[in-house]
Write an enzyme that holds these catalytic residues in place. Structure first.
Site, PDB file in Angstrom:
ATOM      1  N   ARG A   1     -25.979 -44.205  11.977  1.00 41.54           N
ATOM      2  CA  ARG A   1     -25.902 -43.041  11.093  1.00 41.54           C
ATOM      3  C   ARG A   1     -25.754 -43.430   9.618  1.00 41.54           C
ATOM      4  O   ARG A   1     -25.642 -44.579   9.265  1.00 41.54           O
ATOM      5  CB  ARG A   1     -24.744 -42.138  11.511  1.00 41.54           C
ATOM      6  N   ASP A   2     -25.758 -42.381   8.788  1.00 44.55           N
ATOM      7  CA  ASP A   2     -25.452 -42.434   7.353  1.00 44.55           C
ATOM      8  C   ASP A   2     -26.518 -43.176   6.543  1.00 44.55           C
ATOM      9  O   ASP A   2     -26.232 -44.195   5.898  1.00 44.55           O
ATOM     10  CB  ASP A   2     -24.079 -43.079   7.106  1.00 44.55           C
TER      11      ASP A   2
ATOM     12  N   LEU B   1     -13.490 -30.795   3.406  1.00 43.32           N
ATOM     13  CA  LEU B   1     -14.430 -31.679   2.712  1.00 43.32           C
ATOM     14  C   LEU B   1     -14.178 -33.093   3.184  1.00 43.32           C
ATOM     15  O   LEU B   1     -13.032 -33.500   3.341  1.00 43.32           O
ATOM     16  CB  LEU B   1     -14.239 -31.572   1.203  1.00 43.32           C
ATOM     17  N   ASN B   2     -15.282 -33.852   3.428  1.00 45.97           N
ATOM     18  CA  ASN B   2     -15.110 -35.300   3.550  1.00 45.97           C
ATOM     19  C   ASN B   2     -16.236 -36.047   2.843  1.00 45.97           C
ATOM     20  O   ASN B   2     -16.395 -35.855   1.629  1.00 45.97           O
ATOM     21  CB  ASN B   2     -14.834 -35.763   4.992  1.00 45.97           C
ATOM     22  N   ASP B   3     -17.013 -36.882   3.493  1.00 45.52           N
ATOM     23  CA  ASP B   3     -17.865 -37.874   2.830  1.00 45.52           C
ATOM     24  C   ASP B   3     -18.714 -37.322   1.680  1.00 45.52           C
ATOM     25  O   ASP B   3     -19.358 -36.273   1.825  1.00 45.52           O
ATOM     26  CB  ASP B   3     -18.835 -38.483   3.831  1.00 45.52           C
TER      27      ASP B   3
ATOM     28  N   GLN C   1     -19.790 -33.522   2.866  1.00 46.41           N
ATOM     29  CA  GLN C   1     -19.567 -33.006   4.212  1.00 46.41           C
ATOM     30  C   GLN C   1     -18.615 -31.820   4.113  1.00 46.41           C
ATOM     31  O   GLN C   1     -17.514 -31.938   3.567  1.00 46.41           O
ATOM     32  CB  GLN C   1     -18.961 -34.095   5.085  1.00 46.41           C
TER      33      GLN C   1
ATOM     34  N   GLU D   1     -19.604 -47.802   8.978  1.00 43.79           N
ATOM     35  CA  GLU D   1     -20.041 -46.488   8.515  1.00 43.79           C
ATOM     36  C   GLU D   1     -20.443 -46.522   7.047  1.00 43.79           C
ATOM     37  O   GLU D   1     -20.050 -47.413   6.287  1.00 43.79           O
ATOM     38  CB  GLU D   1     -18.906 -45.467   8.682  1.00 43.79           C
TER      39      GLU D   1
END
Length: 465
Positions: A170-171, A41-43, A59, A224
């Site tokens: 991105r993002d 797992l991340n963002d 994520q 980011e």
């Protein structure tokens, strides 16, 4: 549904079921933090309220505990503390997102859920994947029920972004404001300067670049996970800048925005969001009560420390406890655990006297009101030490077995420390100083069972959670 979608929808649940027993047997599995069923797992992505529930996407690398191709995992909650896992929402199953469904946000209008995200594509060839060879596409998935995707499309390709940028754009964070829709995108220029693009739309589909937010001097090479929001009349830009001088590999913090972010404006001083080892890519949303709630990833990209004990059980990383954002002195931000955490407290608190040590559940909520120097030790291996003379607080590991590579972090407070709150889960500590003016977040790995907690220089109240 294409063949790849059908295969992934069968394969992901199979991998989750095969890994379930090993994950659940892990003594470091968290009790009230959102964490992956298996894998990585991340963002945080797409944080929102829909259908009377909190929705959190993340994520998710179900096939690889160290990352792998990213999906959007999905969980829902009614109280921000108990999270019910749902099937994966977004798969990397289209030509415009085939190498990863990267980070993004949610926009809710009536019964429609619009999920904006970055579709990652790595073209075959001898590329550096910074200036050439990578597609970072703005994509949109629409859901009519908050659980399944009705359609996906690509809205913007790299060729649609302003000139002078690398492939790293991105993002998307999307929100409605004054009758229009706005998107902020993190970007890296060809001169390796981080910035945030501001785009405008009238229909959620067609977007025009109207402004760029950055600092006069280069402050990192990539910004980011941007988050642009207003709190009590003040606008803020939160970003996770890569390439700045800081304690961690990458930074994470916010600027106050002065002027109109759609045109002439300046960014104020950069404030660190969290001084701990494990905090990155936070995102915020407004709930049905008008509260701005922020959740971060309790991790750090490319760090030289890790989470070997959980990796051995087939999973890695979690989110922070959801935090209530409020406006502090001088336009700063304060972060405190959402009040829903209080409902998990035991009926009675233990009073921990100055100099005493007590054996506690690893899931605890400690509060103290020091009047000078103090020290707090958890599990005889993690120390929090505050020095009144220079208003400096240090978080340090004294037991390498609990650290998994972590060493020391420090922060200098803008005022003497007069409040401390420590929220412990089975493998994490979140420390809030001066009502959330400064925060330390870290993973740690004490021996199984109760943990020893000792405080010196003040008394404390401790609740079991």
């Amino acid at each position: 549904m294409n063949a790849l979608q059908r295969d992934l929808k069968k394969l992901v649940p199979l991998v989750e079921s095969l890994g379930k027993a090993d994950v659940e047997a892990d003594p470091y599995r968290q009790q009230f933090h959102l964490q992956p069923p298996v894998g990585w797992l991340n963002d945080p992505n797409g944080l929102c309220v829909y259908g009377g529930q909190y929705h959190a996407f993340f994520q998710y690398g179900p096939f690889d505990v160290t990352g792998g191709v990213k999906h959007w995992g999905h969980a829902v909650s009614t109280d921000l503390m108990h999270w019910e896992p749902l099937p994966v929402m977004l798969y990397p199953d289209e030509p415009f997102d085939c190498h990863g469904v990267y980070s993004g946000s949610a926009l809710i209008e009536g019964t429609e859920m619009y999920l904006y995200y970055t579709g990652n594509v790595k073209h075959p060839g001898d590329y550096d994947y910074i200036k050439q060879g990578r597609g970072h596409n703005v994509c949109l998935a629409v859901s009519h029920d908050g659980k399944t995707v009705a359609s996906k499309q690509c809205l913007l390709y790299n060729k649609d972004y302003p000139a002078g940028l690398t492939c790293h754009v991105r993002d998307p964070k999307v929100f409605a404001y004054e009758g229009k829709y706005y998107m902020v995108l993190g970007a890296r220029t060809l001169e390796d300067k981080g910035e945030v693009l501001v785009l405008e739309s009238t229909d959620k589909l067609h977007w025009n670049h109207i402004n760029t937010l950055t600092t006069p001097e280069t402050f990192g090479y990539m910004w980011e996970c941007p988050d642009l929001f207003c709190l009590d009349g003040q606008w803020y830009l939160a970003v996770s800048p890569q390439g700045i001088a800081c304690q961690n590999v990458y930074g994470c913090g916010y600027f106050a925005v002065y002027g109109d972010w759609r045109g002439e404006c300046t960014l104020g001083e950069f404030h660190e969001m969290d001084a701990g080892f494990d905090y990155y890519a936070p995102q915020s949303f407004v709930d049905e009560n008008g509260r701005r709630i922020q959740i971060g990833w309790m991790g750090m990209p490319d760090a030289d420390y890790g989470n070997a004990p959980t990796v051995a059980h087939g999973w890695q990383h979690c989110f922070t406890v959801p935090r209530l954002l409020t406006k502090g002195p001088g336009g700063t931000l304060l972060q405190t655990p959402v009040p829903e955490l209080d409902a998990r407290r035991s009926a009675a608190a233990l009073t921990l006297r100055n100099g005493e040590e007590a054996s506690l559940s690893p899931c605890f909520d400690l509060t103290a009101a020091p009047a000078g120097d103090f020290a707090l030790t958890v599990a005889r291996g993690v120390e929090l030490v505050y020095t009144e003379q220079d208003s400096t607080c240090v978080l340090q590991f004294t037991d390498p077995a609990q650290a998994s590579g972590r060493t020391q972090r420090r922060t200098k407070l803008s005022a003497p420390c007069r409040s401390v709150r420590v929220v412990g889960d089975r493998s994490s500590l979140e420390i809030f100083l001066n009502d959330g003016a400064a925060v330390f977040s870290t993973r740690y790995y004490p021996a199984a069972g109760d943990v020893a907690v000792k405080i010196s220089g003040t008394d404390a109240l401790v609740y079991s959670l």
